[in-house]
Design an enzyme around this catalytic site. Structure first.
Site, PDB file in Angstrom:
ATOM      1  N   HIS A  15       6.677  -7.565  12.902  1.00  0.00           N
ATOM      2  CA  HIS A  15       5.870  -6.438  13.409  1.00  0.00           C
ATOM      3  C   HIS A  15       6.018  -5.221  12.496  1.00  0.00           C
ATOM      4  O   HIS A  15       5.893  -4.089  12.946  1.00  0.00           O
ATOM      5  CB  HIS A  15       6.255  -6.062  14.840  1.00  0.00           C
ATOM      6  CG  HIS A  15       6.308  -7.223  15.776  1.00  0.00           C
ATOM      7  ND1 HIS A  15       5.242  -7.601  16.563  1.00  0.00           N
ATOM      8  CD2 HIS A  15       7.297  -8.127  16.017  1.00  0.00           C
ATOM      9  CE1 HIS A  15       5.584  -8.671  17.281  1.00  0.00           C
ATOM     10  NE2 HIS A  15       6.819  -9.019  16.952  1.00  0.00           N
TER      11      HIS A  15
ATOM     12  N   SER B 159      -3.006   9.420 -11.350  1.00  0.00           N
ATOM     13  CA  SER B 159      -4.127  10.072 -10.672  1.00  0.00           C
ATOM     14  C   SER B 159      -4.718  11.103 -11.617  1.00  0.00           C
ATOM     15  O   SER B 159      -3.995  11.745 -12.375  1.00  0.00           O
ATOM     16  CB  SER B 159      -3.622  10.753  -9.400  1.00  0.00           C
ATOM     17  OG  SER B 159      -4.506  11.795  -9.017  1.00  0.00           O
TER      18      SER B 159
ATOM     19  N   LYS C 158       1.513  11.078  -9.178  1.00  0.00           N
ATOM     20  CA  LYS C 158       1.167   9.756  -8.638  1.00  0.00           C
ATOM     21  C   LYS C 158       1.458   8.599  -9.586  1.00  0.00           C
ATOM     22  O   LYS C 158       1.248   8.685 -10.788  1.00  0.00           O
ATOM     23  CB  LYS C 158      -0.327   9.715  -8.268  1.00  0.00           C
ATOM     24  CG  LYS C 158      -0.701  10.611  -7.101  1.00  0.00           C
ATOM     25  CD  LYS C 158      -0.138  10.118  -5.779  1.00  0.00           C
ATOM     26  CE  LYS C 158      -0.832   8.898  -5.298  1.00  0.00           C
ATOM     27  NZ  LYS C 158      -1.950   9.070  -4.452  1.00  0.00           N
TER      28      LYS C 158
ATOM     29  N   GLU D   9      -3.763  -3.346  -5.528  1.00  0.00           N
ATOM     30  CA  GLU D   9      -4.834  -3.022  -4.581  1.00  0.00           C
ATOM     31  C   GLU D   9      -6.101  -3.815  -4.890  1.00  0.00           C
ATOM     32  O   GLU D   9      -6.807  -4.269  -3.989  1.00  0.00           O
ATOM     33  CB  GLU D   9      -5.120  -1.525  -4.618  1.00  0.00           C
ATOM     34  CG  GLU D   9      -3.951  -0.688  -4.092  1.00  0.00           C
ATOM     35  CD  GLU D   9      -4.128   0.786  -4.418  1.00  0.00           C
ATOM     36  OE1 GLU D   9      -4.584   1.521  -3.536  1.00  0.00           O
ATOM     37  OE2 GLU D   9      -3.828   1.197  -5.552  1.00  0.00           O
TER      38      GLU D   9
END
Ligand code: ARG
Length: 463
Positions: free
Chosen positions: A160, A281, A287, A294
């Site tokens: 979970h 970024s 970043k 992704e």
């Protein structure tokens, strides 16, 4: 313009409709397989005394020449004449006739494109699936390397997405490897389904010539002949099976990507991405984004979509060939390309990953040892349900006090149950937790070492 079927018609087809129906822009990928199938068919026609030895020999020479030209000259497929070829089968036949005239016009005797496209696709998959499997194996090799590198490091496991129990970090990498090994095996099953020769089916009813289908099968490396010509010409189950194997592999890649995206985040900090596997970024200088992971996760959607789309295409078809089946190829090629590129990308990212052992081990300690405390009481004779209650209230108290088991005095332990002895403090550690596991699939260090050794042996057996 002459097409393979011009005789029946008074004039040319509508140019835009012809273009709409063309598949040559994508099925040229089957070029080598189409030539391979035609070479076998020429031999079979010669054996059946449909072709003279001289014609068969002319056809063979021309087909070999056509294959060589295709391999050496990319412009071959973009010639003026090729712009009017409907598909790869028409292309090869036109080139053949251009070289050997009437002999070439005899090659299609007793054969249909309906079975040709099926045999081409099957030959293609027989060549390409082992390459996909090698790419799967490469990723498994990188996972095994990470499991090696993790050594004795511990980390929390999650259910979970909440801390569950301590595990070896190697056990985590081996978990992902296990899924990809199933994918490897699943692709072998696809190969087994593909392994049927459809030639001899004709357009739908079979062929009227004495074609030695067993001989063709042996020559082309098929171990069986299809059972039914009607089914064979319209059967693309093997495409659906392949797409399913690709989609499931992507699902596994997506889950791996998701784990790595989370675990390399500032919030977890378990692993660090190599600079080469991350992007920055344009706005926020701090970043370090996991773009490749992704994209792997994102591309999973299109491969699942190809499977769902292909099943939807097949579901309304009457038995036998319908042109709808031409839609199989783009689904297949795109899925194959995507799964291979994604496996490579995931492997490249994973290869540069480092483990922050101090962080994973700190996270592997604390209240996630609660099950071990319950097991401790069970070992002292308490029924598990009761132990679960006792430890539950202990945990509630520790959560309120913001403490962990290792901060408790023996008096505090005993206040919860007289079964707790001084040895409890040594029993309730992450290392003791994993050492207490007993089954071969568990995270016990010996079990993990054995699993890793077995994985290396499997990888060696592939080479
Ligand atoms: N391009 C076709 C396909 O991919 C080949 C078979 C065509 N057969 C036909 N009868 N039109 O399915």
């Amino acid at each position: 313009m002459a097409h393979l079927w011009s005789g029946r018609f008074a004039g040319d087809p509508d140019a835009s409709l012809f273009e709409f129906g063309r598949s040559f822009s994508f099925d040229r990928r089957l070029f080598d397989d189409d030539v391979t199938g035609s070479l076998a068919w020429a031999d079979a026609l010669e054996k059946a005394c449909v072709l003279t030895a001289a014609d068969a020999s002319r056809i063979r020479t021309a087909l070999v020449e056509i294959a060589a030209r295709g391999a050496s000259d990319p412009g071959f497929f973009a010639s003026d004449a090729a712009r009017h070829d409907e598909d790869v089968h028409s292309f090869v036949e036109r080139e053949l006739i251009a070289r050997v005239g009437d002999a070439g016009r005899r090659l299609h005797t007793g054969r249909s494109r309906n079975e040709q496209v099926s045999v081409d696709l099957r030959l293609y998959l027989k060549r390409r699936i082992p390459q996909v499997q090698q790419t799967v194996a490469s990723l498994v090799r990188v996972l095994a390397g990470q499991a090696d590198a993790a050594g004795a490091a511990l980390m929390p496991s999650y259910t979970h997405m909440r801390r569950a129990q301590p595990v070896m970090a190697a056990h985590f990498f081996l978990a992902h490897a296990a899924a990809f090994r199933r994918d490897y095996g699943r692709f072998s099953s696809v190969l087994a389904e593909v392994d049927e020769l459809p030639l001899g089916s004709g357009a739908i009813a079979g062929t009227s010539y004495a074609i030695d289908v067993k001989g063709i099968a042996a020559r082309l490396g098929f171990s069986r002949i299809v059972a039914n010509s009607i089914d064979a010409t319209g059967d693309r189950d093997f495409v659906a099976t392949f797409l399913h194997a690709c989609a499931l592999t992507m699902v596994h890649l997506s889950r791996l990507a998701e784990d790595l995206i989370l675990f390399t985040s500032e919030e977890f900090g378990f692993f660090e991405l190599a600079d080469t596997a991350a992007t920055g970024s344009s706005l926020m200088p701090q970043k370090k984004n996991p773009d490749p992971l992704e994209l792997v996760r994102g591309k999973t959607g299109r491969v699942i979509g190809r499977l769902a789309g292909w099943l939807a295409t097949m579901k309304g078809l009457p038995i036998g060939y319908s042109k709808d089946l031409q839609e199989d190829k783009e689904a297949l090629f795109e899925s194959e390309d995507t799964v291979r590129a994604s496996l490579d990308a995931a492997g490249a990212v994973l290869a540069g990953l480092s483990t922050n052992r101090a962080v994973t081990e700190a996270a592997a300690s604390g209240l996630l040892l609660a099950t071990d405390v319950a097991d401790y009481l069970v070992a002292k004779g308490m029924p598990f349900r009761e132990a679960h209650e006792v430890v539950g209230s202990l945990v509630r108290r520790l959560v309120e006090e913001q403490r962990a088991f290792d901060a408790m005095t023996i008096e505090e332990w005993r206040a919860h149950s007289p079964l707790f002895d001084a040895d409890v403090r040594k029993a309730i550690t992450p290392a003791a937790s994993i050492a207490r596991k007993r089954t071969p699939q568990s995270t016990h260090p010996d079990a993990v070492a054995a699993a890793l050794a077995e994985l290396h042996a499997w990888l060696l057996s592939l080479a």
